[in-house]
Every structure is written in structure tokens, then in C-alpha cells.
Design an enzyme around this catalytic site. Structure first.
Site, PDB file in Angstrom:
ATOM      1  N   GLU A   1       0.836  -1.210   0.000  1.00 33.80           N
ATOM      2  CA  GLU A   1       0.000   0.000   0.000  1.00 33.80           C
ATOM      3  C   GLU A   1       0.871   1.260   0.000  1.00 33.80           C
ATOM      4  O   GLU A   1       0.579   2.237  -0.691  1.00 33.80           O
ATOM      5  CB  GLU A   1      -0.925  -0.010   1.236  1.00 33.80           C
ATOM      6  CG  GLU A   1      -2.071  -0.996   1.100  1.00 33.80           C
ATOM      7  CD  GLU A   1      -2.776  -1.266   2.426  1.00 33.80           C
ATOM      8  OE1 GLU A   1      -4.010  -1.259   2.442  1.00 33.80           O
ATOM      9  OE2 GLU A   1      -2.087  -1.482   3.449  1.00 33.80           O
TER      10      GLU A   1
ATOM     11  N   GLU B   1      24.255   9.609  28.835  1.00 39.09           N
ATOM     12  CA  GLU B   1      23.805   9.005  27.581  1.00 39.09           C
ATOM     13  C   GLU B   1      24.953   8.375  26.815  1.00 39.09           C
ATOM     14  O   GLU B   1      26.121   8.559  27.152  1.00 39.09           O
ATOM     15  CB  GLU B   1      23.070  10.036  26.712  1.00 39.09           C
ATOM     16  CG  GLU B   1      23.684  11.401  26.676  1.00 39.09           C
ATOM     17  CD  GLU B   1      22.694  12.445  26.154  1.00 39.09           C
ATOM     18  OE1 GLU B   1      22.698  12.635  24.942  1.00 39.09           O
ATOM     19  OE2 GLU B   1      21.957  13.038  26.957  1.00 39.09           O
TER      20      GLU B   1
ATOM     21  N   LYS C   1      27.572   7.707  23.803  1.00 35.37           N
ATOM     22  CA  LYS C   1      28.297   8.550  22.858  1.00 35.37           C
ATOM     23  C   LYS C   1      28.386   7.778  21.542  1.00 35.37           C
ATOM     24  O   LYS C   1      29.151   6.820  21.415  1.00 35.37           O
ATOM     25  CB  LYS C   1      29.689   8.873  23.391  1.00 35.37           C
ATOM     26  CG  LYS C   1      30.443   9.866  22.541  1.00 35.37           C
ATOM     27  CD  LYS C   1      31.659  10.375  23.290  1.00 35.37           C
ATOM     28  CE  LYS C   1      32.377  11.477  22.548  1.00 35.37           C
ATOM     29  NZ  LYS C   1      32.836  11.135  21.216  1.00 35.37           N
TER      30      LYS C   1
ATOM     31  N   ASP D   1      29.183   6.614  17.943  1.00 36.07           N
ATOM     32  CA  ASP D   1      30.409   6.723  17.167  1.00 36.07           C
ATOM     33  C   ASP D   1      30.053   6.830  15.688  1.00 36.07           C
ATOM     34  O   ASP D   1      30.055   5.851  14.961  1.00 36.07           O
ATOM     35  CB  ASP D   1      31.273   5.485  17.433  1.00 36.07           C
ATOM     36  CG  ASP D   1      32.698   5.702  16.972  1.00 36.07           C
ATOM     37  OD1 ASP D   1      33.041   6.847  16.632  1.00 36.07           O
ATOM     38  OD2 ASP D   1      33.461   4.725  16.951  1.00 36.07           O
TER      39      ASP D   1
ATOM     40  N   TYR E   1      20.606  14.219  19.692  1.00 38.46           N
ATOM     41  CA  TYR E   1      20.839  14.405  21.125  1.00 38.46           C
ATOM     42  C   TYR E   1      20.965  15.856  21.573  1.00 38.46           C
ATOM     43  O   TYR E   1      21.346  16.123  22.712  1.00 38.46           O
ATOM     44  CB  TYR E   1      22.080  13.630  21.558  1.00 38.46           C
ATOM     45  CG  TYR E   1      23.275  13.836  20.635  1.00 38.46           C
ATOM     46  CD1 TYR E   1      23.883  15.078  20.510  1.00 38.46           C
ATOM     47  CD2 TYR E   1      23.769  12.776  19.881  1.00 38.46           C
ATOM     48  CE1 TYR E   1      24.962  15.259  19.672  1.00 38.46           C
ATOM     49  CE2 TYR E   1      24.848  12.952  19.033  1.00 38.46           C
ATOM     50  CZ  TYR E   1      25.444  14.197  18.937  1.00 38.46           C
ATOM     51  OH  TYR E   1      26.489  14.370  18.099  1.00 38.46           O
TER      52      TYR E   1
ATOM     53  N   LYS F   1      25.752  15.169  30.837  1.00 41.35           N
ATOM     54  CA  LYS F   1      25.360  16.557  30.610  1.00 41.35           C
ATOM     55  C   LYS F   1      24.581  17.089  31.808  1.00 41.35           C
ATOM     56  O   LYS F   1      23.822  16.343  32.435  1.00 41.35           O
ATOM     57  CB  LYS F   1      24.437  16.660  29.390  1.00 41.35           C
ATOM     58  CG  LYS F   1      25.035  16.161  28.111  1.00 41.35           C
ATOM     59  CD  LYS F   1      23.991  16.138  26.998  1.00 41.35           C
ATOM     60  CE  LYS F   1      24.626  15.565  25.738  1.00 41.35           C
ATOM     61  NZ  LYS F   1      23.648  15.343  24.681  1.00 41.35           N
TER      62      LYS F   1
ATOM     63  N   LYS G   1      35.395   8.217  27.942  1.00 34.64           N
ATOM     64  CA  LYS G   1      35.803   7.208  26.960  1.00 34.64           C
ATOM     65  C   LYS G   1      36.028   5.866  27.630  1.00 34.64           C
ATOM     66  O   LYS G   1      36.734   5.797  28.627  1.00 34.64           O
ATOM     67  CB  LYS G   1      37.119   7.649  26.301  1.00 34.64           C
ATOM     68  CG  LYS G   1      36.994   8.911  25.483  1.00 34.64           C
ATOM     69  CD  LYS G   1      36.669   8.557  24.054  1.00 34.64           C
ATOM     70  CE  LYS G   1      36.686   9.806  23.215  1.00 34.64           C
ATOM     71  NZ  LYS G   1      36.993   9.639  21.859  1.00 34.64           N
TER      72      LYS G   1
ATOM     73  N   CYS H   1      57.466 -21.100   1.238  1.00 34.29           N
ATOM     74  CA  CYS H   1      56.194 -20.495   0.859  1.00 34.29           C
ATOM     75  C   CYS H   1      55.071 -21.517   1.079  1.00 34.29           C
ATOM     76  O   CYS H   1      55.164 -22.645   0.592  1.00 34.29           O
ATOM     77  CB  CYS H   1      56.225 -20.069  -0.606  1.00 34.29           C
ATOM     78  SG  CYS H   1      54.616 -19.477  -1.171  1.00 34.29           S
TER      79      CYS H   1
ATOM     80  N   CYS I   1      53.655 -22.351  -2.741  1.00 34.61           N
ATOM     81  CA  CYS I   1      54.401 -23.016  -3.815  1.00 34.61           C
ATOM     82  C   CYS I   1      55.639 -23.735  -3.307  1.00 34.61           C
ATOM     83  O   CYS I   1      56.346 -24.386  -4.067  1.00 34.61           O
ATOM     84  CB  CYS I   1      54.771 -22.006  -4.900  1.00 34.61           C
ATOM     85  SG  CYS I   1      56.003 -20.824  -4.360  1.00 34.61           S
TER      86      CYS I   1
ATOM     87  N   CYS J   1      58.312 -14.511  -0.901  1.00 36.26           N
ATOM     88  CA  CYS J   1      58.434 -15.687  -1.743  1.00 36.26           C
ATOM     89  C   CYS J   1      58.977 -15.207  -3.087  1.00 36.26           C
ATOM     90  O   CYS J   1      58.377 -14.348  -3.726  1.00 36.26           O
ATOM     91  CB  CYS J   1      57.071 -16.349  -1.942  1.00 36.26           C
ATOM     92  SG  CYS J   1      57.072 -17.529  -3.307  1.00 36.26           S
TER      93      CYS J   1
ATOM     94  N   CYS K   1      53.904 -18.522  -8.421  1.00 42.08           N
ATOM     95  CA  CYS K   1      53.216 -18.722  -7.149  1.00 42.08           C
ATOM     96  C   CYS K   1      51.800 -18.146  -7.279  1.00 42.08           C
ATOM     97  O   CYS K   1      51.625 -16.939  -7.506  1.00 42.08           O
ATOM     98  CB  CYS K   1      54.031 -18.022  -6.063  1.00 42.08           C
ATOM     99  SG  CYS K   1      53.313 -18.077  -4.427  1.00 42.08           S
TER     100      CYS K   1
HETATM  101  S1  IVH Z   1      26.439  16.408  22.967  1.00 39.69           S
HETATM  102  C1  IVH Z   1      28.368  20.769  22.621  1.00 39.69           C
HETATM  103  N1  IVH Z   1      25.744  13.914  23.045  1.00 39.69           N
HETATM  104  O1  IVH Z   1      30.714  13.453  20.334  1.00 39.69           O
HETATM  105  C2  IVH Z   1      28.591  19.337  22.358  1.00 39.69           C
HETATM  106  N2  IVH Z   1      27.541  14.525  21.624  1.00 39.69           N
HETATM  107  O2  IVH Z   1      33.384  14.400  21.064  1.00 39.69           O
HETATM  108  C3  IVH Z   1      27.288  18.679  22.155  1.00 39.69           C
HETATM  109  N3  IVH Z   1      28.467  12.654  20.320  1.00 39.69           N
HETATM  110  O3  IVH Z   1      30.773  16.330  18.347  1.00 39.69           O
HETATM  111  C4  IVH Z   1      27.475  17.259  21.900  1.00 39.69           C
HETATM  112  N4  IVH Z   1      27.102  11.127  21.103  1.00 39.69           N
HETATM  113  O4  IVH Z   1      29.498  14.289  17.490  1.00 39.69           O
HETATM  114  C5  IVH Z   1      26.595  14.809  22.506  1.00 39.69           C
HETATM  115  N5  IVH Z   1      24.984  11.748  23.192  1.00 39.69           N
HETATM  116  C6  IVH Z   1      25.809  12.628  22.663  1.00 39.69           C
HETATM  117  C7  IVH Z   1      26.784  12.280  21.706  1.00 39.69           C
HETATM  118  C8  IVH Z   1      27.645  13.253  21.213  1.00 39.69           C
HETATM  119  C9  IVH Z   1      28.094  11.371  20.272  1.00 39.69           C
HETATM  120  C10 IVH Z   1      29.572  13.208  19.535  1.00 39.69           C
HETATM  121  C11 IVH Z   1      29.287  14.510  18.867  1.00 39.69           C
HETATM  122  C12 IVH Z   1      30.336  15.472  19.348  1.00 39.69           C
HETATM  123  C13 IVH Z   1      31.409  14.544  19.780  1.00 39.69           C
HETATM  124  C14 IVH Z   1      32.303  15.203  20.792  1.00 39.69           C
END
Ligand code: IVH
Length: 668
Positions: free
Chosen positions: A32, A109, A111, A113, A220, A287, A311, A405, A408, A423, A429
Site C-alpha cells: 500500500e 547518555e 556517545k 560513534d 541528542y 550533561k 571514553k 612459501c 608453492c 616468496c 606462485c
Molecule cells: S552532545 C556541545 N551527546 O561526540 C557538544 N555529543 O566528542 C554537544 N556525540 O561532536 C554534543 N554522542 O558528534 C553529545 N549523546 C551525545 C553524543 C555526542 C556522540 C559526539 C558529537 C560530538 C562529539 C564530541
């Protein structure tokens, strides 16, 4: 009448998209949905005046962007300061709390990647999507962003007139794996990780391909002048209602914390559980939730004082080493590879790890059956970092590097000063023979479509191809001997080879696979000698005089052209009509011939990479720092102060963007 039908269809399709991709609760069938979409496509085709860049039909892409325009961000896109341990997180919390009279709450929260993105909406329409760029200016990748189905193109009527939403474009593991599998089949390099893949995909020129690749997003951060939010959780809830993909609170992707203990609990949980997420994270973000406190705390030039990143340590896993096998590359180089008891690491099942060379085996003191620690760096293939000696089985036998090798049986050689074993059986080879042909047809070399690595295997195994020139001799009947090769596939392969005859000389040179002659060196040599003949007769001294060509490369080129088989191969390729002479690319010139430029600052008409490309296409050279050899400092807005002083003290000529444009003859 028809126009209102278009509007109605657009509204309905946006809503169905949201239900499907954001809520995961569709209310109509795929069939649909497709029927509504085709009706809209047809109406739009016959009513071009009703074009709308945010129509649901734009999700499939189809626009080709040559250059992404650099645009200034409404607010700079800052980065986050990093913390690596619990104490640093506590320091951050205490510092922020000290500035407030009330007890603060914290948003913990994930982060993500991926690639940071800023989405800008005016009157509830997506008007632009910018990458982070240098933080002040990003690339306008709107066309590609519109293909991401979970990102709303239009917002409901209760959303503010002006709204900026930031977040991350990410690859889910499943889409990432599918993409890499497809690339491997097509003979292209795999992406090292989902972040690289996301960033590469967002910069693609063909948005239809972006649409096919299935990117995701998670938002975010929210900014709106005309709609103040009490705090971060309220802002996230609001954008969720407006249709944005946001972190899932019920899955603990985001959590309100009341104290350090809550935060530490969150961090410990995700350090353990992150491998079960469907996407990659590289840490967590903490935050301050209150928006008022966020503005009180403010930012430094680089990062906000109201948030930090945490990290995780690189992920490691401990697993037994089953055996060591040896791979033969196209140059004959032998690489030892560890075969491991399969183990989960950063969301993938790891079965193998690279060990680089014989010295590394010694250094690790590897024994069969050892429990080894494997880690993932930026590369696809994880590496062994250490042996867990405490778990070495009794009577375990040392791993001894092979002397012959594995393919061969030739005795391996290790040249003076080199870390790798080779080799020497270059033409007999099989992996070397196949590897050279695969390199030749690779997308970055001759880009021969219609032939993949399985085809190469068959051609070599049947004994009808030994070197690249043989490919061009193959007859229709010979192609027909291959498994699963029928009229259409034969025609594709032969067409692919024919098309490759127009591939420029520098890529032919790269395709020949001379040791140490990669893409960049091939370009330099092609430009300098302008023909294969001139290069083939160049002396060591002449070669070393080409910029950036050292004695090792010179020697390798010289050796290549002293071998009769190679000269013969080159002649055959020439007779087949491959390009053996250098031509300037379209739009290229030699106006800046041989001058060295250092590029600094931000430009109006070019991205940083764009202006560098323009310099090179016009015969100039790019250097990264100002030295006595620099001829021009190509200066945009905000040139770094150290570059400015250095250029002034060395008397380097200052060139503005406008002067540069005039020089290379840009008119528009
Ligand atoms: S807040 C003013 N929240 O991490 C900065 N950033 O190393 C506002 N990132 O440039 C960013 N997850 O690309 C925020 N939950 C999250 C995030 C996040 C990934 C990244 C973002 C930022 C980088 C900084």
C-alpha cells in the site's frame, strides 16, 4: 485539485514513514505504501511546478552533487572534553555543582560513534543539513541526509518556526556488514569501521547510492530561540514527538542521574553491555540537564563546561590461539595470521588477528594454545597485543616462522633491512599471480567492471591468464569455459576490459603493481615523465630527482623495468590500446606549475579539500607547514597566527582567495 492530492499524499507518506522507521509500528502494508508513493511520483512528474525538496519521493535520492557547499553554522559545533576515569568524572560533577545553589540532575547518555550532523528547520521544513566541518563551517549534505528515512523532512504544526537539532549519523552493525559484504563482492576495499563508512557515505556524490546504503541517525541536542525547554530531557521528549529518532530511555540509552553513584552505575553498565548494542559507541556523555544552568556554565572556545565525554577503555578479549597460517600477498610478502577460537569483540565475532611479521611472533613469544589478548584499533583486523603467560598450557610449542612459501614451497627470502619475508617465485606462485591481477582490475586501478576475484581465481586456475595483458587476449570461447559465465556475463567482462582502455596513464602505472608505487607516487611519476617509455628508461638519479621520490622507490622502479618480462608485458598492454601517455585532466592546467602552497583558514567558495584540489589540478603543490620552500600562503578567513608570523618572517607571498580565483581563471 491535483495539487491538493499531491499535498495529501505527501502528508500521508511522511506520517507512514514516521510510523515505520521511528515508531516501528506501521499501519499500512509495504504494498500500500509503494502504491501511494508511485502515485505521488507520477503526479510530481507531470507537475514540476509543485517540486518540493522535502517530498517523500526525495528519500530515494537521485541527485548528483559535485561539490558540497561550505556553510557557516548558526552556532559553532563544539566538541566535548574527554575524561577517562571515575575521578575525572567526579571532578566535572563537583565543578558544575559548585556553580549552582540547587541540586543538579545529570543526563547520562551513550556517545554514538558516527558523524555529527546539524539539521536546520525553518517553518517546519528541513532547509539544510551540515556536517561538523571545522566546527565553524560545515558541508551542506542535505541531499544525502534527506535519504535517511528516520530523519523527518517536515515537522508537525506544534513545532517551532526555527529549530536546530543535532545528533549523529550512524551505521547499524547489520547495514554496515551488508555494505562491506557487497563491497568485497565488487572488489572494493572494506570500510574499517562504521564511523568511516558513515562519513564516506555522507560525502557521496550520488544520493541514490546513499539511499541504498541504509544510514541511521540518533539526535541528542536541540536549540530553538522561540521555544525554551526547561531542560535536556524535555527537549529530547519534544523532538521525539516531532518525529526525530532519539535515544531510547527504556533501553537505558539515556538516563537521568541524581548523583555520582548513579552516573558510575550507568558507565559500568555500558562498559559491560556495549557489545550487545546494534551500533558502535565510543563512550558516554554526561550533561547538566537544566538548560538555565547550561547557559550559566557556558563554554570554552572548544567545548561546553556543562558536558563531558567519558571514553571506555579499548575493548579487549582473551581467547586461545589455535594456529598460525601464512598469507602470500601480490608482491610475495608473507604475512602471518593468527587463527583464534572465535570471540566477541566490539560487536563482531573475531576469528583471526594479524601478527604482521616474524619479529612480532618473537616479540610476543607466541606458543600454540596460548591465551592471547586481542584488541581492535581503527583497523578491521584486530591485533594480538599480549600473551597471558599465566594460562600457557604445559608443553606448548613455540610458533616458528615458516621457511618455505605455504603455497608453492619456494624457500623464503628476507632482504637486508626489511621486516618481511618474501616468496621469490614471482610468476609461478598462484596467490602472487592472482593478487597482481586483482590489483590490476581494482576500482582504484583499471576499474574493470564485470570481473571479480572469483573470476580471477578461475582464470588463473584454468591456466588461461597469468598476467594482466592476458585478460585482453581472452576470446569469447575462453570466457565461456568459466563456471556460470553465460552470454551476459561474458559481454560484461569484455565490455569492462574495453572500457578500461580509456583509464588515464597514471592509473595504468598504478595498476601495474610496481612495489612501492602506490596511487600518489604513480601520479607524481606520470606527471613528471609524461609517458611509460620515458619512465622505463629513466635513471636512478633522474628518478630520485622527482619530488618526494626516495632511493627505495627509485630502485624498485628501476628493477621493474630491467626485467624483460615486465617490458614485454608493458608492450602488450600498449598494443591493446591502454593509455601510456599523460594527459591533463579536464579542467586542469599547469598555471601554478611547481609552486608550493600552504592553505590556511576558511574559504568562501571552497572547502579546505576543495581548494587543495584546485591547487593540485592546476599544477601547484600543497605543503602542510610554512617553510623556506613555500611560495604562497593561500589565506582564508582566520589564518592561524603561527602560520601568519612564519610567513611574514620568511617573506612568503600572501594570496587571498579572490586573487587565487583570478589566477586560475574562475569567473563565476
Ligand atoms: S552532545 C556541545 N551527546 O561526540 C557538544 N555529543 O566528542 C554537544 N556525540 O561532536 C554534543 N554522542 O558528534 C553529545 N549523546 C551525545 C553524543 C555526542 C556522540 C559526539 C558529537 C560530538 C562529539 C564530541
Amino acid at each position: 485539485m491535483i495539487l491538493s492530492r499531491i499535498d495529501a499524499l505527501r502528508l500521508a507518506l511522511h506520517e507512514h514513514n514516521r510510523r515505520y522507521y521511528v515508531e516501528d509500528a506501521p499501519s499500512i502494508s509495504d504494498g500500500e505504501f509503494d502504491a501511494l508513493l508511485s502515485e505521488l511520483q507520477e503526479l510530481e512528474a507531470s507537475h514540476p511546478e509543485a517540486f518540493d525538496p522535502n517530498s517523500p519521493t526525495q528519500r530515494v535520492g537521485g541527485t548528483v552533487v559535485k561539490n558540497f557547499e561550505a556553510i557557516v553554522h548558526k552556532r559553532p559545533m563544539l566538541s566535548l572534553s574527554n575524561t577517562y576515569n571515575a575521578e575525572e568524572v567526579v571532578e566535572f560533577v563537583e565543578r558544575a555543582q559548585a556553580a549552582s545553589d540547587e541540586d543538579l540532575t545529570w543526563s547520562a547518555e551513550l556517545k554514538y560513534d558516527g558523524v555529527a550532523i546539524s539539521l536546520w528547520y525553518e517553518n517546519r521544513q528541513l532547509v539544510r543539513a551540515l556536517t561538523r566541518g571545522d566546527g565553524l563551517r560545515g558541508d551542506d549534505v542535505s541531499v544525502n541526509i534527506r535519504t535517511i528515512t528516520s530523519i523527518p523532512l517536515t515537522l508537525p504544526s506544534d513545532a517551532p518556526d526555527e529549530l536546530e537539532v543535532r545528533g549523529e549519523v550512524i551505521y547499524h552493525q547489520a547495514q554496515f556488514d551488508a555494505l562491506n559484504a557487497r563491497r568485497e563482492e565488487e572488489g572494493q576495499d572494506r570500510f574499517a569501521n562504521p564511523r568511516n563508512a558513515a562519513s564516506g557515505t555522507l560525502k557521496m556524490q550520488d544520493s541514490a547510492e546513499v539511499a541504498r546504503r541504509g544510514l541511521s541517525a540518533c539526535m541528542y541536542a536541540v536549540f530553538s530561540e522561540d521555544r525554551p525547554f526547561g531542560g535536556h530531557p524535555e527537549a529530547v521528549k519534544a523532538i521525539e514527538r516531532w518525529g526525530f529518532p532519539v535515544p531510547k530511555r527504556n533501553q537505558r540509552w539515556i538516563q537521568t542521574c541524581h548523583n555520582v553513584a548513579d552516573i558510575q552505575d550507568f558507565l559500568a553498565y555500558w562498559d559491560r553491555e556495549r557489545q550487545h548494542l546494534p551500533f558502535m559507541i565510543d563512550g558516554a556523555v554526561i550533561k547538566v540537564e537544566s538548560t538555565a544552568m547550561q547557559s550559566r556554565l557556558g563554554s570554552t572556545a572548544k567545548s561546553p563546561r556543562w558536558a563531558v565525554a567519558y571514553k571506555f577503555n579499548a575493548e579487549k578479549a582473551l581467547t586461545p590461539l589455535k594456529e598460525v597460517i601464512y598469507q602470500v600477498g601480490r608482491t610475495g610478502a608473507i604475512t602471518p595470521v593468527a587463527v583464534l577460537e572465535p570471540v566477541w569483540l566490539s560487536g563482531t565475532m573475531v576469528k583471526r588477528a594479524s601478527i604482521h611479521n616474524a619479529d612480532q611472533i618473537e616479540k610476543l613469544n607466541l606458543h600454540l594454545g596460548d591465551f592471547v589478548w586481542v584488541e581492535k584499533g581503527g583497523e578491521i583486523i584486530p591485533k594480538i597485543t599480549m600473551v597471558e603467560f599465566s594460562q600457557r598450557p604445559q608443553h606448548a610449542s613455540r610458533v616458528n616462522f615458516v621457511s618455505q612459501c605455504p603455497d608453492c614451497g619456494s624457500a623464503l627470502e628476507r632482504r637486508e633491512g626489511e621486516v618481511q619475508h618474501f616468496c621469490p617465485n614471482t610468476y609461478g606462485c598462484a596467490p602472487q599471480v592472482k593478487g597482481r591481477i586483482e590489483h590490476f582490475i581494482h576500482r582504484k586501478a583499471m576499474d574493470v567492471e564485470g570481473i571479480g576475484s572469483e573470476t580471477v581465481d578461475q582464470l588463473v586456475d584454468l591456466g588461461i591468464v597469468q598476467r594482466p595483458a592476458d585478460l585482453y587476449d581472452l576470446t569469447y570461447e575462453q570466457w565461456g569455459q568459466l563456471d556460470k559465465f553465460k552470454d551476459k556475463s561474458i559481454q560484461n567482462a569484455m565490455d569492462g576490459l574495453n572500457r578500461s582502455k580509456s583509464i588515464p596513464f597514471e592509473r595504468v602505472l598504478f595498476a601495474m603493481g610496481i612495489r612501492h608505487v602506490g596511487e600518489t607516487v604513480a601520479k607524481k611519476l606520470a606527471k613528471h615523465y609524461e609517458s611509460m617509455e620515458a619512465l622505463a628508461t629513466a635513471s636512478q638519479e633522474s628518478l630520485e630527482n622527482v619530488g618526494d621520490i626516495g632511493p627505495m622507490i627509485a630502485q624498485s622502479v628501476l628493477e621493474y623495468f630491467t626485467e624483460l618480462v615486465n617490458l614485454h608485458e608493458m608492450n602488450r598492454l600498449k598494443l591493446h590500446g591502454l593509455q601510456m601517455v599523460y594527459h591533463l585532466a579536464e579542467g586542469a592546467s599547469n598555471l601554478l606549475g611547481g609552486q608550493t602552497f600552504v592553505v590556511s583558514g576558511v574559504f568562501n567558495h571552497f572547502t579546505r579539500d576543495g581548494i587543495k584540489l584546485a591547487v593540485e589540478q592546476n599544477g601547484g603543490r600543497i605543503a602542510s607547514s610554512v617553510t623556506g620552500k613555500t611560495n604562497f600562503l593561500l589565506a582564508g578567513e582566520g589564518v592561524g597566527p603561527s602560520k601568519r608570523t612564519k610567513a611574514e618572517s620568511l617573506g612568503v607571498t600572501w594570496l587571498t582567495e579572490e586573487e587565487f580565483r583570478t589566477w586560475i581563471g574562475y569567473t563565476e
